[in-house]
Design an enzyme around this catalytic site. Structure first.
Site, mmCIF file in Angstrom:
data_model
loop_
_atom_site.group_PDB
_atom_site.id
_atom_site.type_symbol
_atom_site.label_atom_id
_atom_site.label_comp_id
_atom_site.label_asym_id
_atom_site.label_seq_id
_atom_site.Cartn_x
_atom_site.Cartn_y
_atom_site.Cartn_z
ATOM 1 C CD1 TRP A 76 -2.703 13.495 35.362
ATOM 2 C CD2 TRP A 76 -1.712 11.787 36.403
ATOM 3 N NE1 TRP A 76 -2.615 12.456 34.470
ATOM 4 C CE2 TRP A 76 -2.009 11.396 35.083
ATOM 5 C CE3 TRP A 76 -1.081 10.870 37.269
ATOM 6 C CZ2 TRP A 76 -1.711 10.137 34.595
ATOM 7 C CZ3 TRP A 76 -0.784 9.629 36.777
ATOM 8 C CH2 TRP A 76 -1.090 9.253 35.441
ATOM 9 C CD GLU A 88 -7.842 2.231 40.743
ATOM 10 O OE1 GLU A 88 -8.360 1.478 39.893
ATOM 11 O OE2 GLU A 88 -6.643 2.525 40.753
ATOM 12 N NE ARG A 95 -8.413 1.797 34.208
ATOM 13 C CZ ARG A 95 -7.382 2.600 34.445
ATOM 14 N NH1 ARG A 95 -6.860 2.695 35.664
ATOM 15 N NH2 ARG A 95 -6.832 3.287 33.472
ATOM 16 C CE1 TYR A 137 -4.400 7.082 34.900
ATOM 17 C CE2 TYR A 137 -6.720 6.538 35.196
ATOM 18 C CZ TYR A 137 -5.384 6.177 35.250
ATOM 19 O OH TYR A 137 -5.038 4.912 35.615
ATOM 20 C CG ASP A 145 -8.102 4.824 38.602
ATOM 21 O OD1 ASP A 145 -8.336 5.620 39.540
ATOM 22 O OD2 ASP A 145 -6.970 4.325 38.400
ATOM 23 C CD GLU A 173 -4.347 -1.731 37.262
ATOM 24 O OE1 GLU A 173 -3.728 -1.595 38.341
ATOM 25 O OE2 GLU A 173 -4.700 -0.770 36.568
ATOM 26 N NE ARG A 205 -6.459 -0.296 42.294
ATOM 27 C CZ ARG A 205 -5.811 -0.906 41.309
ATOM 28 N NH1 ARG A 205 -5.604 -2.198 41.337
ATOM 29 N NH2 ARG A 205 -5.358 -0.213 40.276
ATOM 30 C CG HIS A 241 -5.735 8.659 38.314
ATOM 31 N ND1 HIS A 241 -4.628 9.457 38.293
ATOM 32 C CD2 HIS A 241 -5.281 7.397 38.188
ATOM 33 C CE1 HIS A 241 -3.543 8.706 38.151
ATOM 34 N NE2 HIS A 241 -3.907 7.450 38.087
ATOM 35 C CD GLU A 282 -3.129 3.878 41.368
ATOM 36 O OE1 GLU A 282 -3.938 3.050 40.953
ATOM 37 O OE2 GLU A 282 -2.657 4.782 40.670
HETATM 38 O O1 EZ4 Z 1 -1.771 6.066 37.001
HETATM 39 O O2 EZ4 Z 1 0.452 3.349 37.373
HETATM 40 O O3 EZ4 Z 1 -4.967 1.998 38.323
HETATM 41 N N1 EZ4 Z 1 -4.011 2.319 37.713
HETATM 42 C C1 EZ4 Z 1 -3.478 3.545 37.681
HETATM 43 C C2 EZ4 Z 1 -2.204 3.716 36.903
HETATM 44 C C3 EZ4 Z 1 -1.338 4.830 37.472
HETATM 45 C C4 EZ4 Z 1 0.082 4.655 37.057
HETATM 46 C C5 EZ4 Z 1 0.979 5.635 37.776
HETATM 47 O O4 EZ4 Z 1 2.295 5.236 37.743
HETATM 48 O O5 EZ4 Z 1 -4.019 4.438 38.296
HETATM 49 O O6 EZ4 Z 1 -2.487 3.969 35.543
HETATM 50 CO CO CO Z 2 -5.453 3.624 39.683
#
Ligand code: EZ4
Ligand code: CO
Length: 408
Positions: A408, A242, A147, A159, A216, A345, A289, A218, A268
């Site tokens: 976030w 993702e 990743r 992030y 990701d 992952e 996920r 996010h 996730e």
């Molecule tokens: O931000 O697990 O793909 N992985 C992620 C992680 C999440 C954390 C949050 O608890 O997005 O890094």
């Molecule tokens: Co993620």
């Protein structure tokens, strides 16, 4: 075989973990991961105050009945706290059943469908040089998929990007910091969208076309921004993009899907098959996920992934360090057994974490294997755990440059 007691164990070897240990009247123990990052004690209370007393005296072999009893019987269904608690019970009971059978859990799930589970690691760096170093380090560790997360010009903290001074190891990003209040990070989606395609271009130029690359988002983009990014990244052949949009709105992925062939992964923070009905039924995603730890355990994940398989959608289970070694081991048994496995992952846990949780899974040639010990193959060292007491920790909060709270 009756459940004699269920104990909730909390430890913080670098980060917080919550573990449920179920013991039967003939002394067999099973472990389940109950870690919900940043909200750990809510699950502790749910289990200790409301679930553990109900488990005592139940038949430890009745996994399905216990799952339905905790899910339907609570009346208040779903939600991350409830489903993490149910997952911990479910995994602990599968651990017990497999130990009693004298088999590694994957054998009870149908046996191995592959020799190992392809893993991806988290390469990151604020600039290209640091990112390339991180990718090289992952390749040296044996990873065959990575990743890519990187800094954005103008933003101090982004992030997914490890810092040498942060709590995690050099290249392993650990977002939850032990502190009384969440930290705050600045975010600018347009700056990110302008920058990211150039990063993927540079990585492809340096590392060639073959290495599977993931990214990701996010949850930070609008549907049309996500569509733009997916399109811009098409030349770089991502394994997946993702969480491009916030998770609550499955319809958001319709325009993304119409505009780009970049594969999409999401889920996730989902906790139920219900969250996936539109996404799977309309074939809006390519990878699921969810983690066993947050989506109701092996029983629920198996059903979810069988549903996904009907649409050629594969697994990509969440495996950050906030999924404990118990949750990771459970995932590896399911990864090995199911037909529609995609990728796993795998952020390695810290040495301190692995002192508390004695694992038997292996990572070799880019593939993870759960090992062949009876059960899920993890032991919990209570003496080691006692050296690492609970510390409040929070994930960061994100704000736009004008101060508005963002995803976030
Ligand atoms: O931000 O697990 O793909 N992985 C992620 C992680 C999440 C954390 C949050 O608890 O997005 O890094
Ligand atoms: Co993620």
């Amino acid at each position: 075989m009756k459940i004699a007691h269920a104990d909730v164990l909390v430890t913080s070897p670098g980060r917080n973990f919550v573990t449920l240990r179920i013991t039967t009247d003939d002394g067999v123990t099973g472990l389940g991961d109950a870690t919900l990052n940043g909200r750990e004690l809510a699950v502790v209370s749910y289990l200790r105050d409301h679930v553990a007393p109900l488990l005592v005296g139940r038949d430890a072999h009745q996994i399905e009945d216990t799952w339905q009893y905790l899910y339907r019987g609570a009346y208040w269904r779903r939600g991350p706290v409830t489903m993490t608690a149910i997952a911990a019970v479910d995994v602990a009971l599968w651990d017990i059943k497999a130990k009693v059978a004298g088999l590694p859990l994957y054998q009870l799930l149908g046996g191995a469908s592959r020799t190992g589970a392809l893993a991806y690691g988290h390469a990151s760096g604020f600039d290209l040089e640091a990112l390339f170093d991180s990718i090289r380090e992952h390749l040296a560790l044996g990873y065959r998929a990575v990743r890519i997360q990187t800094g954005v010009p103008g933003l101090d903290q982004v992030y997914g990007v490890a810092t040498s001074t942060g709590i995690g190891q050099r290249y392993d990003y650990e977002p939850a910091q032990p502190r009384a209040y969440p930290s705050e990070e600045e975010w600018d989606t347009r700056a990110y969208l302008r920058h990211l395609p150039s990063v993927f271009e540079a990585v492809r130029n340096e590392f060639g076309p073959e290495l599977p690359l993931l990214h990701d988002g996010h949850h930070r983009m609008t549907p049309i921004q996500a569509a733009q990014l997916g399109k811009a990244l098409e030349p770089y052949d991502l394994f997946w993009l993702e969480d491009c949009t916030p998770a609550e709105n499955p319809e958001a992925l319709r325009p993304v899907r119409q505009h780009t062939t970049t594969p999409l992964a999401i889920g996730e923070i989902f906790n139920s098959v219900v969250d996936y009905r539109t996404l799977i039924g309309e074939q809006l995603i390519d990878y699921v996920r969810s983690a066993i730890t947050h989506a109701g355990g092996i029983t629920a994940m198996r059903r979810l992934l069988d549903f996904a398989a009907q649409y050629q959608i594969k697994s990509g289970m969440h495996g950050p360090t906030d999924v404990s070694p118990v949750g990771m081991a459970a995932a590896l048994h399911l990864d090995l057994a199911i037909h529609n496995f995609g990728i796993q992952e795998y952020m390695r846990h810290s040495p301190a974490t692995l002192e508390v949780f004695r694992t038997s899974y292996t990572f070799s040639g880019g593939l993870l294997h759960p090992g062949n010990n009876p059960g899920i193959g993890v032991d919990y060292d209570e003496d080691a755990a006692a050296r690492f007491p609970y510390e409040p920790a929070y994930l960061p909060v994100s704000r736009l440059t004008d101060g508005t709270v963002h995803d976030w």
